[in-house]
Design a protein around this motif. Structure first.
Motif, PDB file in Angstrom:
ATOM      1  N   GLU A 109      35.340  44.618  48.538  1.00 29.62           N
ATOM      2  CA  GLU A 109      34.527  44.955  47.375  1.00 29.62           C
ATOM      3  C   GLU A 109      33.350  43.990  47.302  1.00 29.62           C
ATOM      4  O   GLU A 109      33.415  42.878  47.843  1.00 29.62           O
ATOM      5  CB  GLU A 109      35.353  44.883  46.094  1.00 29.62           C
ATOM      6  N   GLU A 168      33.405  40.172  48.823  1.00 28.05           N
ATOM      7  CA  GLU A 168      34.341  39.143  48.397  1.00 28.05           C
ATOM      8  C   GLU A 168      34.876  38.350  49.584  1.00 28.05           C
ATOM      9  O   GLU A 168      35.152  37.173  49.483  1.00 28.05           O
ATOM     10  CB  GLU A 168      35.519  39.768  47.639  1.00 28.05           C
ATOM     11  N   PRO A 224      33.182  43.165  41.903  1.00 26.54           N
ATOM     12  CA  PRO A 224      34.508  43.487  42.449  1.00 26.54           C
ATOM     13  C   PRO A 224      35.538  43.644  41.333  1.00 26.54           C
ATOM     14  O   PRO A 224      35.438  42.993  40.288  1.00 26.54           O
ATOM     15  CB  PRO A 224      34.855  42.268  43.305  1.00 26.54           C
ATOM     16  N   SER A 225      36.509  44.514  41.558  1.00 26.13           N
ATOM     17  CA  SER A 225      37.572  44.716  40.575  1.00 26.13           C
ATOM     18  C   SER A 225      38.842  43.956  40.957  1.00 26.13           C
ATOM     19  O   SER A 225      39.825  43.992  40.230  1.00 26.13           O
ATOM     20  CB  SER A 225      37.890  46.212  40.447  1.00 26.13           C
ATOM     21  N   GLY A 226      38.826  43.300  42.121  1.00 28.68           N
ATOM     22  CA  GLY A 226      39.987  42.525  42.551  1.00 28.68           C
ATOM     23  C   GLY A 226      40.968  43.284  43.409  1.00 28.68           C
ATOM     24  O   GLY A 226      42.054  42.798  43.701  1.00 28.68           O
ATOM     25  N   ARG A 227      40.617  44.475  43.844  1.00 22.65           N
ATOM     26  CA  ARG A 227      41.534  45.295  44.639  1.00 22.65           C
ATOM     27  C   ARG A 227      41.407  45.087  46.141  1.00 22.65           C
ATOM     28  O   ARG A 227      42.300  45.448  46.890  1.00 22.65           O
ATOM     29  CB  ARG A 227      41.320  46.769  44.310  1.00 22.65           C
ATOM     30  N   SER A 228      40.248  44.537  46.582  1.00 20.35           N
ATOM     31  CA  SER A 228      40.024  44.407  48.015  1.00 20.35           C
ATOM     32  C   SER A 228      38.997  43.310  48.293  1.00 20.35           C
ATOM     33  O   SER A 228      38.059  43.131  47.511  1.00 20.35           O
ATOM     34  CB  SER A 228      39.506  45.734  48.583  1.00 20.35           C
TER      35      SER A 228
END
Length: 181
Positions: free
Chosen positions: A139, A158, A132-136
């Protein structure tokens, strides 16, 4: 990563015939039996997937999309209750419009929680292929194993990182020279 990109590109809401007929079907297979049987079905066809999962696949309605996808034909199926209380909440089959492509299958899961330790009990050789990139919260962290037929990926959202949320089957391409023989 390419396979996961393809998968994420088509993860919008399902429309058309699937919404009209959302009855759940029942399978006598467990998740692990379904995985074992599906890995033997490449190249994927609608008939093979329907028979293994006891569901009916329909062409996904892309008419609301401003751009028609010319690379893949998309199919979706209604939910399937498996014998171990795992639910395949969505079947997503993609078959490319060119010879030699074996199809790509994603199963979204719900119901009984399948943990990473449970996955590792069946597939020891896993590598992280997506983070995950931390946007949602939707993810995923994906763990992939490479098998003789192709790649099998296990994804954990996540939103609920301890429970398996989806599986992706990415068979190796078929050699077009062998198809003519």
């Amino acid at each position: 990563m390419f396979s996961l990109t393809i998968w994420f590109a088509g993860c919008g809401s399902t429309t058309g015939q699937y919404e009209k007929d959302s009855r759940t079907t029942q399978s006598s297979r467990t998740l692990w039996q379904a995985i074992d049987t599906l890995t033997q079905q490449a190249p994927f066809t609608t008939d093979k997937i329907e028979n293994v999962l006891a569901t009916h696949l329909v062409v996904k309605d892309n008419s609301k999309s401003p751009i028609q996808n010319t690379a893949f034909q998309f199919y979706t199926g209604r939910p399937v209750n498996l014998a171990d209380d795992v639910v395949i909440s969505n079947v997503d089959l993609r078959i490319r419009y060119r010879a030699g492509h074996p199809g790509f299958l994603v199963l979204n899961l719900s119901g009984s929680c399948i943990t990473l330790d449970m996955v590792r009990a069946h597939y020891r050789s896993l590598r992280v292929t997506d983070r995950p990139s931390g946007r949602s919260l939707d993810e995923v962290t994906s763990y992939t194993t490479s098998l003789h037929w192709g790649d099998l990926s296990f994804s954990f959202k996540e939103r609920n990182p301890n429970c398996l949320s989806s599986l992706a089957f990415d068979p190796k391409p078929i050699e077009t020279d062998n198809m003519a023989k």
